[in-house]
Design a protein around this motif. Structure first.
Motif, mmCIF file in Angstrom:
data_model
loop_
_atom_site.group_PDB
_atom_site.id
_atom_site.type_symbol
_atom_site.label_atom_id
_atom_site.label_comp_id
_atom_site.label_asym_id
_atom_site.label_seq_id
_atom_site.Cartn_x
_atom_site.Cartn_y
_atom_site.Cartn_z
ATOM 1 N N SER A 206 20.894 -32.416 -27.036
ATOM 2 C CA SER A 206 21.627 -31.155 -27.021
ATOM 3 C C SER A 206 22.476 -31.095 -28.278
ATOM 4 O O SER A 206 23.022 -32.116 -28.729
ATOM 5 N N GLN B 75 12.604 -25.600 -26.313
ATOM 6 C CA GLN B 75 14.022 -25.300 -26.465
ATOM 7 C C GLN B 75 14.510 -24.522 -25.260
ATOM 8 O O GLN B 75 13.874 -23.571 -24.818
ATOM 9 N N ARG C 221 19.509 -27.069 -25.844
ATOM 10 C CA ARG C 221 18.836 -28.323 -25.463
ATOM 11 C C ARG C 221 17.435 -28.317 -26.059
ATOM 12 O O ARG C 221 16.710 -27.323 -25.941
ATOM 13 N N TYR D 24 13.652 -30.579 -26.899
ATOM 14 C CA TYR D 24 12.696 -31.664 -26.711
ATOM 15 C C TYR D 24 11.720 -31.526 -27.876
ATOM 16 O O TYR D 24 11.155 -30.451 -28.089
ATOM 17 N N SER E 237 14.887 -36.017 -26.970
ATOM 18 C CA SER E 237 15.538 -34.939 -26.229
ATOM 19 C C SER E 237 17.004 -34.997 -26.577
ATOM 20 O O SER E 237 17.594 -36.081 -26.601
#
Length: 138
Positions: free
Chosen positions: A67, A46, A50, A52, A65
Protein backbone atom coordinates in the motif's frame (compact mmCIF):
# COMPACT_ATOMS: atom_id res chain seq x y z
CA UNK A 1 -6.21 8.50 -9.28
CA UNK A 2 -4.48 6.62 -12.11
CA UNK A 3 -5.44 3.03 -12.85
CA UNK A 4 -2.39 0.76 -13.18
CA UNK A 5 -4.52 -2.42 -13.36
CA UNK A 6 -3.83 -4.65 -16.34
CA UNK A 7 -1.49 -7.05 -18.07
CA UNK A 8 1.56 -5.30 -19.49
CA UNK A 9 4.18 -6.30 -22.03
CA UNK A 10 7.54 -4.60 -22.42
CA UNK A 11 8.03 -2.37 -25.44
CA UNK A 12 11.58 -1.16 -24.74
CA UNK A 13 14.38 -1.42 -22.20
CA UNK A 14 17.45 0.73 -21.65
CA UNK A 15 20.43 0.14 -19.32
CA UNK A 16 19.24 -3.12 -17.71
CA UNK A 17 22.66 -4.79 -18.03
CA UNK A 18 24.34 -1.61 -16.74
CA UNK A 19 22.01 -1.67 -13.72
CA UNK A 20 22.95 -5.28 -12.95
CA UNK A 21 26.63 -4.37 -13.32
CA UNK A 22 26.21 -1.52 -10.81
CA UNK A 23 24.65 -4.05 -8.41
CA UNK A 24 27.73 -6.27 -8.70
CA UNK A 25 26.11 -9.09 -10.68
CA UNK A 26 28.79 -11.12 -12.50
CA UNK A 27 28.98 -11.20 -16.28
CA UNK A 28 27.55 -14.73 -16.73
CA UNK A 29 24.53 -14.04 -14.54
CA UNK A 30 24.02 -10.67 -16.27
CA UNK A 31 23.83 -12.36 -19.68
CA UNK A 32 21.30 -14.91 -18.37
CA UNK A 33 19.24 -12.20 -16.65
CA UNK A 34 19.24 -9.92 -19.69
CA UNK A 35 18.08 -12.78 -21.95
CA UNK A 36 15.44 -13.97 -19.47
CA UNK A 37 14.13 -10.49 -18.75
CA UNK A 38 13.84 -9.49 -22.40
CA UNK A 39 10.11 -10.32 -22.46
CA UNK A 40 8.74 -10.01 -18.93
CA UNK A 41 5.01 -10.35 -18.38
CA UNK A 42 3.69 -7.93 -15.77
CA UNK A 43 0.31 -8.20 -14.09
CA UNK A 44 -0.86 -5.32 -11.90
CA UNK A 45 -3.96 -5.27 -9.73
CA UNK A 46 -4.86 -2.01 -8.05
CA UNK A 47 -7.50 -1.32 -5.42
CA UNK A 48 -7.23 2.35 -4.51
CA UNK A 49 -3.79 2.73 -2.94
CA UNK A 50 -3.23 -1.04 -2.60
CA UNK A 51 -1.16 -2.77 -5.30
CA UNK A 52 -0.29 -6.31 -6.34
CA UNK A 53 2.44 -6.60 -8.98
CA UNK A 54 3.54 -9.92 -10.50
CA UNK A 55 6.50 -9.95 -12.87
CA UNK A 56 7.17 -13.21 -14.72
CA UNK A 57 10.21 -14.16 -16.79
CA UNK A 58 11.47 -17.53 -18.00
CA UNK A 59 13.87 -17.67 -15.02
CA UNK A 60 12.05 -16.03 -12.12
CA UNK A 61 8.65 -14.76 -11.02
CA UNK A 62 8.34 -12.06 -8.36
CA UNK A 63 5.19 -10.94 -6.60
CA UNK A 64 4.80 -7.93 -4.34
CA UNK A 65 1.80 -6.52 -2.52
CA UNK A 66 1.91 -3.11 -0.91
CA UNK A 67 0.00 0.00 0.00
CA UNK A 68 1.20 3.50 -0.76
CA UNK A 69 2.77 5.02 2.37
CA UNK A 70 3.24 1.68 4.21
CA UNK A 71 6.62 -0.04 4.47
CA UNK A 72 6.81 -3.54 2.98
CA UNK A 73 9.42 -6.22 2.31
CA UNK A 74 10.55 -7.16 -1.17
CA UNK A 75 13.81 -7.95 -2.96
CA UNK A 76 16.15 -5.76 -4.98
CA UNK A 77 16.54 -6.61 -8.69
CA UNK A 78 19.51 -8.83 -7.77
CA UNK A 79 17.51 -10.70 -5.10
CA UNK A 80 18.62 -9.11 -1.81
CA UNK A 81 15.90 -8.65 0.85
CA UNK A 82 14.97 -5.04 1.54
CA UNK A 83 12.38 -2.82 3.17
CA UNK A 84 10.59 -0.57 0.70
CA UNK A 85 8.33 2.45 0.94
CA UNK A 86 6.26 3.61 -2.03
CA UNK A 87 4.70 7.06 -2.23
CA UNK A 88 3.08 9.26 -4.86
CA UNK A 89 5.54 11.69 -6.46
CA UNK A 90 2.88 13.12 -8.74
CA UNK A 91 -0.68 12.30 -9.76
CA UNK A 92 0.44 9.49 -12.12
CA UNK A 93 3.81 8.46 -10.64
CA UNK A 94 4.75 6.38 -7.61
CA UNK A 95 8.33 6.18 -6.36
CA UNK A 96 9.78 3.58 -4.04
CA UNK A 97 12.94 3.75 -1.95
CA UNK A 98 14.57 0.49 -0.92
CA UNK A 99 16.68 -0.13 2.20
CA UNK A 100 18.75 -3.33 2.44
CA UNK A 101 17.93 -5.49 5.46
CA UNK A 102 21.58 -6.48 5.79
CA UNK A 103 24.91 -5.79 4.16
CA UNK A 104 26.09 -2.93 2.03
CA UNK A 105 25.24 -2.04 -1.53
CA UNK A 106 24.22 0.69 -3.90
CA UNK A 107 21.19 2.84 -3.09
CA UNK A 108 18.32 1.22 -4.98
CA UNK A 109 14.74 2.07 -5.83
CA UNK A 110 12.11 2.09 -8.53
CA UNK A 111 9.28 4.19 -9.91
CA UNK A 112 6.22 3.43 -11.99
CA UNK A 113 4.44 6.10 -14.00
CA UNK A 114 1.41 6.05 -16.29
CA UNK A 115 1.81 8.37 -19.27
CA UNK A 116 -0.99 10.30 -20.94
CA UNK A 117 -0.84 7.90 -23.89
CA UNK A 118 -1.36 4.86 -21.66
CA UNK A 119 2.19 3.55 -21.37
CA UNK A 120 3.71 2.38 -18.11
CA UNK A 121 7.26 3.58 -17.47
CA UNK A 122 9.27 1.58 -14.94
CA UNK A 123 12.58 3.02 -13.78
CA UNK A 124 14.97 1.08 -11.58
CA UNK A 125 18.01 2.73 -10.01
CA UNK A 126 21.27 1.61 -8.42
CA UNK A 127 23.18 4.69 -7.22
CA UNK A 128 23.38 6.87 -10.36
CA UNK A 129 22.59 4.12 -12.91
CA UNK A 130 19.03 4.28 -14.21
CA UNK A 131 17.29 1.52 -16.16
CA UNK A 132 14.11 2.55 -17.99
CA UNK A 133 11.56 0.05 -19.24
CA UNK A 134 8.44 1.02 -21.18
CA UNK A 135 5.36 -1.23 -21.12
CA UNK A 136 2.07 -1.24 -23.02
CA UNK A 137 -1.19 -2.90 -22.01
CA UNK A 138 -1.93 -6.22 -23.65
Amino acid sequence: MPNFTGNWKMKSSENFEELLKALGVNVMLRKIAVAAASKPAVEIKQDGERFYIKTSTTVRTTEISFSIGEEFEEQTVDGRPCKSLAKWESENKMVCEQRLLKGEGPKTGWSRELTNDGELILTMTADDVICTRVYVRE
